[in-house]
Enzyme design. Sequence first.
Site, short mmCIF file in Angstrom:
data_model
loop_
_atom_site.label_atom_id
_atom_site.label_comp_id
_atom_site.label_asym_id
_atom_site.label_seq_id
_atom_site.Cartn_x
_atom_site.Cartn_y
_atom_site.Cartn_z
N GLU A 183 2.61 -7.46 -9.65
CA GLU A 183 2.06 -7.81 -10.95
C GLU A 183 1.24 -9.00 -10.98
O GLU A 183 1.63 -10.07 -10.44
CB GLU A 183 3.16 -7.98 -12.10
CG GLU A 183 3.69 -6.94 -12.44
CD GLU A 183 4.71 -6.86 -13.82
OE1 GLU A 183 4.47 -7.96 -14.53
OE2 GLU A 183 5.77 -6.23 -14.10
N GLU B 5 11.78 -8.92 -12.06
CA GLU B 5 11.77 -10.37 -12.71
C GLU B 5 13.42 -10.67 -13.04
O GLU B 5 13.66 -10.85 -14.33
CB GLU B 5 10.95 -10.58 -13.64
CG GLU B 5 9.47 -10.34 -13.08
CD GLU B 5 8.42 -10.99 -14.32
OE1 GLU B 5 8.73 -11.11 -15.18
OE2 GLU B 5 7.41 -11.11 -13.73
C1 FCB Z 1 5.99 -9.56 -16.65
C2 FCB Z 1 6.79 -8.54 -16.96
C3 FCB Z 1 5.91 -7.30 -17.38
C4 FCB Z 1 4.82 -7.71 -18.44
C5 FCB Z 1 4.28 -8.89 -17.86
C6 FCB Z 1 3.08 -9.66 -18.76
O1 FCB Z 1 6.78 -10.79 -16.87
O2 FCB Z 1 7.51 -7.98 -15.88
O3 FCB Z 1 6.82 -6.29 -18.21
O4 FCB Z 1 5.40 -7.78 -19.65
O5 FCB Z 1 4.97 -10.00 -17.71
#
Ligand code: FCB
Length: 444
Positions: free
Chosen positions: A344, A162
């Site tokens: 994620e 990210e």
């Molecule tokens: C993302 C991050 C991860 C975690 C999630 C909830 O932005 O990559 O580390 O904190 O959010």
Amino acid sequence: MDFPKGFIWGAATAAYQIEGAAQEDGRGPGIWDTFCRIPGKIKNGDTGDIACDHYHRLDEDLGLIAGLVPNYRFSISWPRVLPEGRGRVNEPGLDFYDRLVDGLLARNVTPWVTLFHWDLPQALQDRGGWANRDILGWFSDYAELMARRLGDRVNNWIILNEPSVYSWMGHGVGINAPGLADRDGFLQCVHHMNMAVGQTYRALKSENAAFRIGSAYTLMPVRGERPDTNPENVALMDAFWNGHFYDPLLKGTYPEITASYLAPFIREGDMNIVRADLDFVGIQHYDAIEVRRNSAYIFDTFFGDKPAHTPKTAMGWSIDPSNFYECLTGFKKRYGDIPLIVTENGIALEDSIDSNGQCPDPRRIDFLRDYIGTLARAMKDGVNVRGYFVWSLMDNFEWGEGYRPRFGLIHVDYARDRRRTPKSSYEWYATLVKTGKIAMTNNI
Ligand code: FCB
């Protein structure tokens, strides 16, 4: 709903959020160690000093990982392996990742290594961090060190996590480490992160052509908070979260709205480096973004209020799987048929242990069923998704929010020796992973 054979199921974590042992075995200070010590930056004054103490509970955690998923995504702590960020290598740090990788492989779990999940060595931040173009050299030395050390056993690499959040929250608005709010630094950070992806992709491929290499990006629909929100603010926010990264990577350009601001930092040949055909693009989705004009922040653009009608997570984020569908199908329209892996997705709740010592989390099961079901629908409609990693394996340090929001499929009791208790979602997800079928009833 069925998933194809060979679909990659996994769970994800990041070093600073779970490892702890922040001052042990030669680990150097990172920017989150520094940031957590600034009063008021982290809720409740929490720090990652101990976190889930994963560093000391590796064996137990390996067993829990193996009971859940065949793929595990974790990140390397750069300050643990290179305490000053460059130069002197810390062998005990490298040993830890050897043990982790060997332990996964011994249990038939495939490792997926993130090289940078936000914990920059403080010594490099002291020289400007990602705003300094020298980071391209520092990062490539670090990436090669890790590829040489682990590359005989690790085949899957995620270069950055990210860069949108890192650059905007860290260098643009100062909410995350390194806590800076500076327009030029933010733009430099964006460009250097893109350069690092293209450069590292090629370097690691020449190290081993069989490596599967991608990078992980937020994918969020961006819209005005109200129908009359200025479209320019919306376009800016869409650039900060989406276009600043996908456009250079997949089209070799920057979004029109910020191109002239970025131009002074781009050198001849750079755009050929940022454009890369990664083996996969990692996408991370949690929410949509509502935009409001706000002159307290760079480019007068900031978050607005969430819509009143959506149910919210413990982060205050909207639960609305149609956002996920919109992102996935919209991505295909905007960039074409790129192989994607959801690196994620997950939900924060305030889970607790009940009087039977169990941790039921039916809302997480509902969330996962709805979001993974939506993913299946987008795939049926032609979006090329190869895998899904749930965030997160276990409850952990949620950056500026501290330990209160719990994202894990495993409960961590911070007050009682960080005891682990698999939640009901752990069983539910393990069943999905084994069968490739979404159970339509809660098995809690
Ligand atoms: C993302 C991050 C991860 C975690 C999630 C909830 O932005 O990559 O580390 O904190 O959010």
